[in-house]
Motif scaffolding. Structure first.
Motif, mmCIF file in Angstrom:
data_model
loop_
_atom_site.group_PDB
_atom_site.id
_atom_site.type_symbol
_atom_site.label_atom_id
_atom_site.label_comp_id
_atom_site.label_asym_id
_atom_site.label_seq_id
_atom_site.Cartn_x
_atom_site.Cartn_y
_atom_site.Cartn_z
ATOM 1 N N PRO A 168 -4.288 5.272 -0.877
ATOM 2 C CA PRO A 168 -4.817 6.699 -1.165
ATOM 3 C C PRO A 168 -3.553 7.415 -1.574
ATOM 4 C CG PRO A 168 -6.115 5.919 0.655
ATOM 5 C CD PRO A 168 -5.000 4.827 0.536
ATOM 6 N N TRP A 169 -2.326 7.113 -0.943
ATOM 7 C CA TRP A 169 -1.024 7.762 -1.051
ATOM 8 C C TRP A 169 -0.824 7.490 -2.455
ATOM 9 C CZ3 TRP A 169 3.624 5.870 -1.957
ATOM 10 C CH2 TRP A 169 4.868 6.783 -2.031
ATOM 11 N N LEU A 170 -0.769 6.312 -2.767
ATOM 12 C CA LEU A 170 -0.163 5.686 -4.142
ATOM 13 C C LEU A 170 -1.082 6.306 -5.118
ATOM 14 C CD1 LEU A 170 0.197 1.894 -3.375
ATOM 15 C CD2 LEU A 170 2.029 3.758 -3.641
ATOM 16 N N VAL A 171 -2.366 6.605 -5.153
ATOM 17 C CA VAL A 171 -3.195 6.945 -6.247
ATOM 18 C C VAL A 171 -2.990 8.570 -6.234
ATOM 19 C CG1 VAL A 171 -5.636 7.790 -6.398
ATOM 20 C CG2 VAL A 171 -5.245 5.466 -5.476
ATOM 21 N N ARG A 221 -3.749 -5.556 4.014
ATOM 22 C CA ARG A 221 -4.505 -4.470 4.692
ATOM 23 C C ARG A 221 -3.590 -3.291 5.015
ATOM 24 N NH1 ARG A 221 -8.079 -6.983 9.821
ATOM 25 N NH2 ARG A 221 -9.189 -8.442 8.336
ATOM 26 N N GLY A 222 -2.053 -3.518 4.995
ATOM 27 C CA GLY A 222 -1.552 -2.431 5.016
ATOM 28 C C GLY A 222 -1.060 -1.792 3.782
ATOM 29 N N LEU A 223 -1.305 -2.554 2.669
ATOM 30 C CA LEU A 223 -1.308 -1.734 1.281
ATOM 31 C C LEU A 223 -2.627 -1.140 0.894
ATOM 32 C CD1 LEU A 223 -0.003 -4.828 -0.863
ATOM 33 C CD2 LEU A 223 1.209 -2.805 -0.205
ATOM 34 N N ALA A 224 -3.616 -1.530 1.477
ATOM 35 C CA ALA A 224 -5.128 -0.947 1.549
ATOM 36 C C ALA A 224 -5.004 0.471 2.280
ATOM 37 C CB ALA A 224 -6.092 -1.438 2.355
ATOM 38 N N LEU A 225 -4.134 0.615 3.368
ATOM 39 C CA LEU A 225 -3.849 1.878 3.916
ATOM 40 C C LEU A 225 -3.144 3.056 3.160
ATOM 41 C CD1 LEU A 225 -3.358 0.732 7.765
ATOM 42 C CD2 LEU A 225 -5.386 1.575 6.753
ATOM 43 N N VAL A 226 -2.172 2.494 2.293
ATOM 44 C CA VAL A 226 -1.195 3.336 1.694
ATOM 45 C C VAL A 226 -1.666 3.561 0.236
ATOM 46 C CG1 VAL A 226 0.781 2.666 3.088
ATOM 47 C CG2 VAL A 226 0.326 1.576 0.991
#
Length: 321
Positions: free
Chosen positions: A202-205, A195-200
């Motif tokens: 958009p920033w990775l994209v 879930r933490g990766l899902a939060l970041v």
């Protein structure tokens, strides 16, 4: 005074007040389905262990906490999942259950006593709960939770309510409930990390979009090379992870069939069959597009369809089980 709206009491009770008769003294054993389910959750456990280890290393760097302490606490935390107050918290806030009110308890307790007497187990070690649902359903969780839906409690005749309870007792007696709870509990750190990766994400994209085509191409080629090298070095074993959801669902379906067999062996096969026929009739009344789930949904379902359950129960109705 008998309530004319209450479901009929059609169960033949075999143990009178103050007595306890053992009919099936073969309970409380962990079957292969439970062990297989735990084995299939090993990758999730390893992922969670990696997350906990990363946190432990960070705590050592920042606060000087020994690495072994957080990992040991996490490994021992599974005991909490079977602690009565913790189970009550999970039942209320995670599973959405409530304690039976006096009228519900007055109906549940005699039926539960009959089921556990036939099974040869101590019914007092379990806690009865009610699910606010309009479906005919039951639930077994952790080490002591046994629940039935509000509709099952309200509408089912006593023998069919007993069949639902016997099915859920089968999950406890075969180890399905505790193995599912441990699998869920020890996967929590991995799920939180995901879930933490899902939060970041958009920033990775946005970062990837701002990268030059050349750098992005090099990154893709490097990732593909590392993936190929890993598969080659491990003989393609990581590809099995893609099949884990299907395998886990298959084990879940097998556990449901085992619980049906448990109920049938206690003498509740025919009431269970009538309940499944009623569910099948309800599904047949649905529109054509909603009547039968798609193949992928059936493959990932942890519950077999009523026809499959009826087929496996047939041998016990014919006296061949």
């Amino acid at each position: 005074m008998h309530d004319p709206q209450a479901p009929p009491d059609d169960l033949e009770y075999r143990n009178g007040p103050g007595t306890r008769v053992t009919y099936r003294a073969r309970q409380r054993r962990t079957d292969r389905t439970a062990w297989l389910g735990l084995t299939l959750h090993l990758p999730a456990f390893l992922l969670s262990f990696a997350v906990v280890l990363a946190v432990a290393l960070a705590l050592r760097a920042w606060l000087g906490v020994p690495v072994w302490l957080p990992t040991a606490l996490w490994a021992a935390s599974g005991i909490l999942a079977f602690h009565r107050p913790a189970e009550g918290f999970l039942a209320r806030h995670l599973l959405g259950l409530h304690r039976p009110v006096p009228t519900e308890l007055a109906r549940l307790v005699p039926v539960w006593r009959e089921v556990t007497a036939r099974a040869g187990v101590d019914g007092n070690r379990y806690e009865l709960w009610v699910e606010d649902s309009d479906n005919v359903n039951g639930l077994a969780a952790a080490g002591h939770i046994v629940a039935v839906s509000r509709r099952a409690l309200r509408d089912l005749p006593t023998s069919r309510l007993a069949a639902v309870l016997a099915h859920e007792l089968g999950h406890h007696s075969s180890g399905h409930a505790w193995s599912d709870m441990l699998s869920w509990w020890y996967a929590i750190p991995g799920r939180l990390a995901w879930r933490g990766l899902a939060l970041v994400r958009p920033w990775l994209v946005r970062t990837v979009r701002g990268t030059s085509v050349t750098a992005l191409s090099v990154l893709v080629i490097l990732s593909c090379y590392l993936a190929f090298a890993t598969l080659k070095a491990t003989y393609g074993l990581p590809l099995l992870l893609l099949a884990l959801p299907c395998l886990t669902a298959a084990v879940g379906r097998r556990a449901e069939l085992r619980a049906d067999v448990h109920a049938a062996r206690l003498g509740f096969g025919r009431p269970l069959v009538r309940t499944l026929h009623e569910r099948l009739a309800e599904e047949s009344a649905l529109p054509g597009t909603a009547r039968r789930p798609r193949f992928a949904a059936r493959l990932l379902s942890h519950h077999p369809d009523p026809r499959t359950r009826l087929h496996h129960l047939q041998r016990y109705l014919e006296g061949r089980g």
